[in-house]
Design a protein around this motif. Structure first.
Motif, PDB file in Angstrom:
ATOM      1  N   LYS A 118       2.609   2.427  -4.741  1.00 14.13           N
ATOM      2  CA  LYS A 118       2.774   1.545  -3.589  1.00 14.13           C
ATOM      3  C   LYS A 118       3.412   0.244  -4.050  1.00 14.13           C
ATOM      4  O   LYS A 118       2.955  -0.391  -4.993  1.00 14.13           O
ATOM      5  CB  LYS A 118       1.418   1.269  -2.944  1.00 14.13           C
ATOM      6  CG  LYS A 118       1.494   0.466  -1.672  1.00 14.13           C
ATOM      7  CD  LYS A 118       0.126   0.331  -1.046  1.00 14.13           C
ATOM      8  CE  LYS A 118       0.191  -0.397   0.270  1.00 14.13           C
ATOM      9  NZ  LYS A 118      -1.138  -0.514   0.875  1.00 14.13           N
TER      10      LYS A 118
ATOM     11  N   LEU B  53       5.281  -4.578  -0.807  1.00 14.66           N
ATOM     12  CA  LEU B  53       5.380  -4.755   0.642  1.00 14.66           C
ATOM     13  C   LEU B  53       4.901  -3.520   1.409  1.00 14.66           C
ATOM     14  O   LEU B  53       5.165  -3.380   2.593  1.00 14.66           O
ATOM     15  CB  LEU B  53       6.817  -5.101   1.043  1.00 14.66           C
ATOM     16  CG  LEU B  53       7.364  -6.400   0.435  1.00 14.66           C
ATOM     17  CD1 LEU B  53       8.805  -6.623   0.856  1.00 14.66           C
ATOM     18  CD2 LEU B  53       6.499  -7.587   0.818  1.00 14.66           C
ATOM     19  N   GLY B  54       4.200  -2.610   0.708  1.00 15.16           N
ATOM     20  CA  GLY B  54       3.571  -1.483   1.379  1.00 15.16           C
ATOM     21  C   GLY B  54       4.359  -0.184   1.409  1.00 15.16           C
ATOM     22  O   GLY B  54       3.837   0.836   1.832  1.00 15.16           O
ATOM     23  N   ARG B  55       5.609  -0.194   0.972  1.00 14.93           N
ATOM     24  CA  ARG B  55       6.371   1.055   0.918  1.00 14.93           C
ATOM     25  C   ARG B  55       6.039   1.776  -0.387  1.00 14.93           C
ATOM     26  O   ARG B  55       5.490   1.199  -1.306  1.00 14.93           O
ATOM     27  CB  ARG B  55       7.863   0.778   1.043  1.00 14.93           C
ATOM     28  CG  ARG B  55       8.209   0.198   2.422  1.00 14.93           C
ATOM     29  CD  ARG B  55       9.681  -0.090   2.549  1.00 14.93           C
ATOM     30  NE  ARG B  55      10.495   1.107   2.549  1.00 14.93           N
ATOM     31  CZ  ARG B  55      10.767   1.837   3.626  1.00 14.93           C
ATOM     32  NH1 ARG B  55      10.276   1.492   4.796  1.00 14.93           N
ATOM     33  NH2 ARG B  55      11.537   2.901   3.542  1.00 14.93           N
ATOM     34  N   HIS B  56       6.396   3.060  -0.468  1.00 15.06           N
ATOM     35  CA  HIS B  56       6.018   3.883  -1.612  1.00 15.06           C
ATOM     36  C   HIS B  56       7.234   4.541  -2.262  1.00 15.06           C
ATOM     37  O   HIS B  56       8.279   4.669  -1.648  1.00 15.06           O
ATOM     38  CB  HIS B  56       5.070   5.008  -1.164  1.00 15.06           C
ATOM     39  CG  HIS B  56       3.741   4.521  -0.719  1.00 15.06           C
ATOM     40  ND1 HIS B  56       3.543   3.875   0.474  1.00 15.06           N
ATOM     41  CD2 HIS B  56       2.528   4.582  -1.318  1.00 15.06           C
ATOM     42  CE1 HIS B  56       2.273   3.557   0.604  1.00 15.06           C
ATOM     43  NE2 HIS B  56       1.633   3.982  -0.467  1.00 15.06           N
TER      44      HIS B  56
ATOM     45  N   GLU C 230      -2.599   0.578  -7.133  1.00 18.85           N
ATOM     46  CA  GLU C 230      -1.373   0.855  -6.379  1.00 18.85           C
ATOM     47  C   GLU C 230      -0.873   2.284  -6.566  1.00 18.85           C
ATOM     48  O   GLU C 230       0.188   2.644  -6.069  1.00 18.85           O
ATOM     49  CB  GLU C 230      -0.267  -0.140  -6.766  1.00 18.85           C
ATOM     50  CG  GLU C 230       0.335   0.083  -8.132  1.00 18.85           C
ATOM     51  CD  GLU C 230      -0.487  -0.455  -9.299  1.00 18.85           C
ATOM     52  OE1 GLU C 230      -0.110  -0.163 -10.435  1.00 18.85           O
ATOM     53  OE2 GLU C 230      -1.492  -1.145  -9.089  1.00 18.85           O
TER      54      GLU C 230
ATOM     55  N   TYR D  99      11.622   1.633  -3.311  1.00 25.59           N
ATOM     56  CA  TYR D  99      10.444   2.180  -2.625  1.00 25.59           C
ATOM     57  C   TYR D  99      10.905   2.751  -1.281  1.00 25.59           C
ATOM     58  O   TYR D  99      10.716   2.137  -0.239  1.00 25.59           O
ATOM     59  CB  TYR D  99       9.376   1.100  -2.425  1.00 25.59           C
ATOM     60  CG  TYR D  99       8.807   0.593  -3.725  1.00 25.59           C
ATOM     61  CD1 TYR D  99       7.722   1.230  -4.319  1.00 25.59           C
ATOM     62  CD2 TYR D  99       9.363  -0.503  -4.375  1.00 25.59           C
ATOM     63  CE1 TYR D  99       7.206   0.785  -5.521  1.00 25.59           C
ATOM     64  CE2 TYR D  99       8.851  -0.949  -5.580  1.00 25.59           C
ATOM     65  CZ  TYR D  99       7.778  -0.299  -6.147  1.00 25.59           C
ATOM     66  OH  TYR D  99       7.266  -0.739  -7.344  1.00 25.59           O
TER      67      TYR D  99
ATOM     68  N   GLU E 261      -1.312   6.360  -5.910  1.00 34.88           N
ATOM     69  CA  GLU E 261      -1.937   7.270  -4.955  1.00 34.88           C
ATOM     70  C   GLU E 261      -1.631   8.714  -5.353  1.00 34.88           C
ATOM     71  O   GLU E 261      -0.511   9.026  -5.745  1.00 34.88           O
ATOM     72  CB  GLU E 261      -1.425   6.989  -3.544  1.00 34.88           C
ATOM     73  CG  GLU E 261      -1.730   5.562  -3.096  1.00 34.88           C
ATOM     74  CD  GLU E 261      -1.279   5.259  -1.685  1.00 34.88           C
ATOM     75  OE1 GLU E 261      -1.134   6.203  -0.876  1.00 34.88           O
ATOM     76  OE2 GLU E 261      -1.077   4.068  -1.390  1.00 34.88           O
TER      77      GLU E 261
ATOM     78  N   LYS F   1       8.223   5.074   3.617  1.00 35.07           N
ATOM     79  CA  LYS F   1       7.205   4.446   4.447  1.00 35.07           C
ATOM     80  C   LYS F   1       6.170   5.548   4.653  1.00 35.07           C
ATOM     81  O   LYS F   1       6.400   6.486   5.421  1.00 35.07           O
ATOM     82  CB  LYS F   1       7.770   3.963   5.776  1.00 35.07           C
ATOM     83  CG  LYS F   1       6.749   3.249   6.612  1.00 35.07           C
ATOM     84  CD  LYS F   1       7.368   2.676   7.874  1.00 35.07           C
ATOM     85  CE  LYS F   1       6.280   1.948   8.648  1.00 35.07           C
ATOM     86  NZ  LYS F   1       6.775   1.481   9.928  1.00 35.07           N
TER      87      LYS F   1
END
Length: 191
Positions: free
Chosen positions: A85, A88-91, A66, A28, A68, A31
């Motif tokens: 996503k 831990l929030g990274r893509h 998750e 991922y 987008e 950010k």
């Protein structure tokens, strides 16, 4: 002897954590920052040392669980970038679709649910509602006021269709008038 074992064990734990973080960041790598999404998408399309693509973020996005979707232009062709996503929030970018036409309809599977997506440029803001028939069911999507638009809704999970039949798409203006004949519906689709 126990002190050496403890230091060795702690060292191995630290190495394992560092490796896990490195693998996650490689899996991922993005950010997400919408101000740099165009550049990140262009780099993704380059595949290393390919030609640089002119990517412009169009300011409209959609989040379903998750996954987008963001609307973009790639070398002046309308399209989208689909991201996932991570925990831990990274893509990471899953795919990019673009091509001729001003619309992007599609049926997508996300977490065992099916969604109907329909995006359009419609710079004049004339299209107010879209109806789409899929396997005998009619779905109505409101385009809202933001242009370009990206409308969606959950549909029957038993739908076996993978693509929207453009012959079963009807566009309406705010007065409920059928304006489909005013538009060229040839286009690409979402994945």
């Amino acid at each position: 002897m126990n002190k050496k074992r403890l230091i060795l064990t702690l060292g191995l734990i630290i190495i394992a954590v560092v490796c896990a973080v490195a693998v996650y960041r490689l899996s991922y790598p993005i950010k997400l920052n919408l101000a740099t999404l165009d550049w990140q998408t262009s780099e993704y399309l380059r595949h290393g040392d390919g030609p640089t693509r002119n990517v412009k973020f169009l300011g409209k996005g959609l989040v379903i669980d998750e996954i987008e979707y963001y609307l973009i232009n790639v070398d002046e062709e309308f399209g989208y970038v689909r991201l996932e996503k991570g925990p831990l929030g990274r893509h990471r970018i899953l795919n990019v679709g673009y091509g001729g036409g001003i619309f992007r309809p599609g049926i997508v599977d996300i977490n065992e649910k099916k969604y109907l997506l329909f995006a359009g440029l419609d710079s004049g803001g004339v299209i107010d509602e879209i109806t789409i028939e899929i396997q005998g069911s009619t779905y109505e999507l409101n385009t809202g006021t933001h242009r370009p638009f990206l409308a969606y809704m959950e549909i029957d999970p038993n739908t076996t269709e993978e693509y929207v039949d453009l012959d079963k798409v009807t566009l309406f203006d705010e007065n409920g008038n059928d304006i489909t004949a005013n538009y060229d519906l040839s286009c690409g689709s979402f994945k």
